[in-house]
Design a protein around this motif. Structure first.
Motif, short mmCIF file in Angstrom:
data_model
loop_
_atom_site.label_atom_id
_atom_site.label_comp_id
_atom_site.label_asym_id
_atom_site.label_seq_id
_atom_site.Cartn_x
_atom_site.Cartn_y
_atom_site.Cartn_z
N ASN A 84 0.86 -1.18 0.00
CA ASN A 84 0.00 0.00 0.00
C ASN A 84 0.89 1.23 0.00
O ASN A 84 1.57 1.50 1.00
CB ASN A 84 -0.92 0.02 1.22
N PRO A 85 0.95 1.97 -1.11
CA PRO A 85 1.82 3.14 -1.15
C PRO A 85 1.40 4.17 -0.13
O PRO A 85 0.20 4.35 0.14
CB PRO A 85 1.65 3.65 -2.59
N PRO A 86 2.37 4.87 0.48
CA PRO A 86 2.02 5.86 1.50
C PRO A 86 1.32 7.06 0.87
O PRO A 86 1.51 7.39 -0.30
CB PRO A 86 3.38 6.26 2.08
N GLY A 119 4.59 5.06 -4.69
CA GLY A 119 4.63 5.97 -3.55
C GLY A 119 5.81 6.92 -3.59
O GLY A 119 5.86 7.87 -2.80
N LEU A 120 6.78 6.67 -4.50
CA LEU A 120 7.94 7.55 -4.61
C LEU A 120 7.56 8.84 -5.33
O LEU A 120 6.58 8.89 -6.08
CB LEU A 120 9.06 6.83 -5.37
N LEU A 121 8.37 9.87 -5.10
CA LEU A 121 8.11 11.17 -5.69
C LEU A 121 8.95 11.35 -6.95
O LEU A 121 10.14 11.02 -6.95
CB LEU A 121 8.44 12.29 -4.69
N LEU A 122 8.34 11.86 -7.99
CA LEU A 122 9.07 12.18 -9.22
C LEU A 122 9.48 13.64 -9.15
O LEU A 122 8.63 14.53 -9.03
CB LEU A 122 8.18 11.93 -10.44
N VAL A 123 10.80 13.88 -9.22
CA VAL A 123 11.33 15.24 -9.09
C VAL A 123 12.31 15.51 -10.23
O VAL A 123 12.82 14.59 -10.87
CB VAL A 123 12.02 15.45 -7.73
N ARG A 136 13.48 9.47 -8.89
CA ARG A 136 12.49 9.06 -7.90
C ARG A 136 13.11 9.16 -6.51
O ARG A 136 14.24 8.70 -6.31
CB ARG A 136 12.04 7.61 -8.14
N VAL A 137 12.41 9.77 -5.58
CA VAL A 137 12.92 9.92 -4.22
C VAL A 137 11.82 9.55 -3.24
O VAL A 137 10.63 9.64 -3.54
CB VAL A 137 13.41 11.36 -3.94
N ASN A 138 12.24 9.12 -2.07
CA ASN A 138 11.31 8.80 -0.99
C ASN A 138 10.99 10.08 -0.24
O ASN A 138 11.88 10.87 0.10
CB ASN A 138 11.95 7.78 -0.05
#
Length: 238
Positions: A84-86, A119-123, A136-138
């Motif tokens: 379950n992605p945060p 759930g990772l962030l694309l930056v 991708r970063v947490n």
């Protein structure tokens, strides 16, 4: 003198599972409201052709396996866990400038684009401003700042997902002899795919247009972040 069953009033010496095992509650008969179904018969009659074969034969309903494994092979345990992605923090929205706290580009400022299925962030840096490409970063390793870019109508291409960042597997030497002779040869440099470079330019063009509208924002993205002596992150305003 018998040992007390309680360490202190209300706190038992044994845990719930230890009491369950010690009392042998697992041996009790489990009652069920469901009616017991009829067990299938172990054997059945089968008609056999031929005058001298007795016309009928009793055979087992479940056929025994023909071969048995010579060794017990351990089967991996099936996990019942589901990924379950945060959820995304309320302080992180598309266009928010983040500070990376870990990894190769720690201390750099990046622009948040979207949250992926994992759930990772694309930056992105953007790359032309500070050298940070699409990554991708947490979200546990970023600080959300109060600086935000206005990106009206900007959407990231659907092809940029978790599979987009998967590395291609390369096969090594087939034998130890080939691996021995390959040590002296220079390794071929991996070239960056032209398609990903085009995707980077396409995303950065929209981000840079929004960055140039705010004075000194390019210098802000180029600068790195760090703590000086006597500074504490929980006392700073970002």
């Amino acid at each position: 003198m018998a040992r007390s069953k309680e360490l202190v009033p209300g706190v038992g010496r044994l845990s719930r599972s230890q009491v369950f095992t010690k009392r042998g509650l697992y041996k009790g008969i489990k009652k069920s409201d469901k009616p017991a179904g009829e067990e299938p018969a172990a054997t059945k009659e089968k008609a056999v052709g031929g005058a001298k074969n007795g016309e009928k034969r009793v055979i087992p309903t479940v056929k025994a396996p023909r071969y048995y494994p010579t060794e017990d092979v351990r089967q991996p345990k099936k996990s019942r866990k589901s990924h379950n992605p945060p959820g995304l923090r309320s302080s992180i929205t598309p266009g928010t400038v983040l500070i990376l706290l870990a990894g190769r580009f720690r201390g750099k400022r990046v622009v948040f684009l979207k949250q992926l299925e994992s759930g990772l962030l694309l930056v992105t840096g953007p790359y032309k401003a500070n050298g940070v490409p699409l990554r991708r970063v947490n979200q546990a390793y970023v600080i959300a700042t109060s600086t935000k870019l206005e990106l009206p109508g900007f959407t990231v291409d659907e092809k940029i997902n978790d599979a987009y960042f998967a590395k291609t597997s390369t096969k090594g030497a087939r034998s130890a002899e080939e691996e021995f002779f390959e040590d002296g040869k220079p390794k071929a440099k991996e070239t960056f795919p032209a398609t990903k470079a085009a995707d980077q330019k396409q995303v950065d063009s929209a981000i840079l247009d929004a960055v140039k509208k705010t004075p000194d924002l390019v210098k802000y993205l180029k600068s790195t972040w760090g703590l000086s002596k006597g500074q504490y992150p929980h006392q700073l305003m970002f």
